[in-house]
Design an enzyme around this catalytic site. Sequence first.
Site, PDB file in Angstrom:
ATOM      1  N   LYS A 294       0.825  -1.208   0.000  1.00  0.00           N
ATOM      2  CA  LYS A 294       0.000   0.000   0.000  1.00  0.00           C
ATOM      3  C   LYS A 294       0.861   1.260   0.000  1.00  0.00           C
ATOM      4  O   LYS A 294       0.491   2.278  -0.587  1.00  0.00           O
ATOM      5  CB  LYS A 294      -0.937  -0.019   1.205  1.00  0.00           C
ATOM      6  CG  LYS A 294      -2.074  -1.029   1.097  1.00  0.00           C
ATOM      7  CD  LYS A 294      -3.016  -0.932   2.281  1.00  0.00           C
ATOM      8  CE  LYS A 294      -4.266  -1.790   2.084  1.00  0.00           C
ATOM      9  NZ  LYS A 294      -3.966  -3.202   1.924  1.00  0.00           N
TER      10      LYS A 294
ATOM     11  N   ARG B 273      -7.333  -8.354  -9.585  1.00  0.00           N
ATOM     12  CA  ARG B 273      -8.066  -9.590  -9.870  1.00  0.00           C
ATOM     13  C   ARG B 273      -9.521  -9.247 -10.138  1.00  0.00           C
ATOM     14  O   ARG B 273      -9.916  -8.077 -10.051  1.00  0.00           O
ATOM     15  CB  ARG B 273      -8.001 -10.520  -8.655  1.00  0.00           C
ATOM     16  CG  ARG B 273      -8.486  -9.842  -7.373  1.00  0.00           C
ATOM     17  CD  ARG B 273      -8.562 -10.766  -6.183  1.00  0.00           C
ATOM     18  NE  ARG B 273      -8.724 -10.051  -4.933  1.00  0.00           N
ATOM     19  CZ  ARG B 273      -9.847  -9.523  -4.482  1.00  0.00           C
ATOM     20  NH1 ARG B 273     -10.955  -9.615  -5.204  1.00  0.00           N
ATOM     21  NH2 ARG B 273      -9.890  -8.897  -3.322  1.00  0.00           N
TER      22      ARG B 273
ATOM     23  N   HIS C  30     -14.640  -4.002   8.891  1.00  0.00           N
ATOM     24  CA  HIS C  30     -13.902  -3.612   7.689  1.00  0.00           C
ATOM     25  C   HIS C  30     -14.066  -4.622   6.554  1.00  0.00           C
ATOM     26  O   HIS C  30     -13.264  -4.652   5.625  1.00  0.00           O
ATOM     27  CB  HIS C  30     -12.409  -3.403   7.992  1.00  0.00           C
ATOM     28  CG  HIS C  30     -12.150  -2.379   9.049  1.00  0.00           C
ATOM     29  ND1 HIS C  30     -12.404  -1.030   8.859  1.00  0.00           N
ATOM     30  CD2 HIS C  30     -11.671  -2.499  10.310  1.00  0.00           C
ATOM     31  CE1 HIS C  30     -12.076  -0.367   9.963  1.00  0.00           C
ATOM     32  NE2 HIS C  30     -11.642  -1.229  10.855  1.00  0.00           N
TER      33      HIS C  30
ATOM     34  N   GLU D 212      -2.238   7.051   8.288  1.00  0.00           N
ATOM     35  CA  GLU D 212      -3.014   7.923   7.410  1.00  0.00           C
ATOM     36  C   GLU D 212      -4.008   8.725   8.238  1.00  0.00           C
ATOM     37  O   GLU D 212      -4.386   8.330   9.342  1.00  0.00           O
ATOM     38  CB  GLU D 212      -3.829   7.095   6.406  1.00  0.00           C
ATOM     39  CG  GLU D 212      -3.081   6.597   5.215  1.00  0.00           C
ATOM     40  CD  GLU D 212      -3.994   5.889   4.238  1.00  0.00           C
ATOM     41  OE1 GLU D 212      -3.558   5.689   3.102  1.00  0.00           O
ATOM     42  OE2 GLU D 212      -5.136   5.530   4.602  1.00  0.00           O
TER      43      GLU D 212
END
Length: 350
Positions: free
Chosen positions: A116, A291, A235, A200
Amino acid sequence: MFRKVLIANRGEIAIRVMRACRELGVKTVAVYSEVDKNALFAKYADEAYLIGPAPASQSYLNMDVILDVAHKASAEGIHPGYGFLSENAEFSERCEKEGIKFIGPSGKAIKSVGSKIAAKKTMAVAGIPIIPGSESGISDLDEARDIASSIGYPVIVKASAGGGGIGMKVVRKGEELVPSIESAQRVAKSSFSDSTVFIEKYLEEPRHIEFQILADSYGNIIHVGDRECSIQRRHQKLIEESPSPVMTPKLRKKMGADAVKAAATINYINAGTIEFLYSKGNYYFLEMNTRLQVEHPITEVVTGVDLAKEQLRIAAGEKLSYEQKDIKQTGWAIECRLNAEDPLNNFTPS
């Protein structure tokens, strides 16, 4: 077009890909574990091979055995479905080295967005909005405190190599930061063998909006509309819908253009998904899934585009069947996921 394709997966997605193959006149090869010997997908394929016992590590994640079967069956391509080996760069590269077409992106493309942190840097250079935060993995706790203070609480600590919300910690006060980082690092290490975490800005009540991408080997890239998956539990996505209820034609055009730019930046080929967070009129790159998504059928319902067939055509060296102007979203589609949880253990996933 391929004459024969092996599907390195099981269950619903294996059937989905086999159906697309059958409609294109392509023979299919199933691989199954001992526990799946009587499963529908193993019977639906033209050929089926036992690849090992029930644990995925000894069957559906066993690259050597799957590649051996592909050679024995004279399969020209391998479709990984989703999960298992679908985002495994090593498997994509091994297929290429052994002369079998991986029906998905290159190993290089998978690696480029597998981290990430690396993905955020790449998208920032391309001019795509990213969420404010640390530019590298956290190695110094004092630096972490400074970063969190500079972007303002609340912040979120994430595993660089992670997915599915594993290892994520929301931090609302300074005294919670260090324990959250240490906890996230432990979870990341045990889950992904990589303890790297980053910070973040935490967006309150954001919308989770994603764009389906198709790209061929001739430089043609389109987006196939948007999906929203903001309703989540732990999540994990619960409800996906297409199109997003907050989307306007102007916003779709802008976000879609950035999604296409993101794919072009890493020379992406085949199907993929660019995910964004949308909050208070602004959107930010979140991650890319290299994908076919679990929720891909809702895009197919509202656009009429058969994504599995397009994957096969692209991998076979054909050009995209569509241009951007051909993509229209008509009607609405919703997918709901059923999750198994243990009510006697704080409703943890079972």
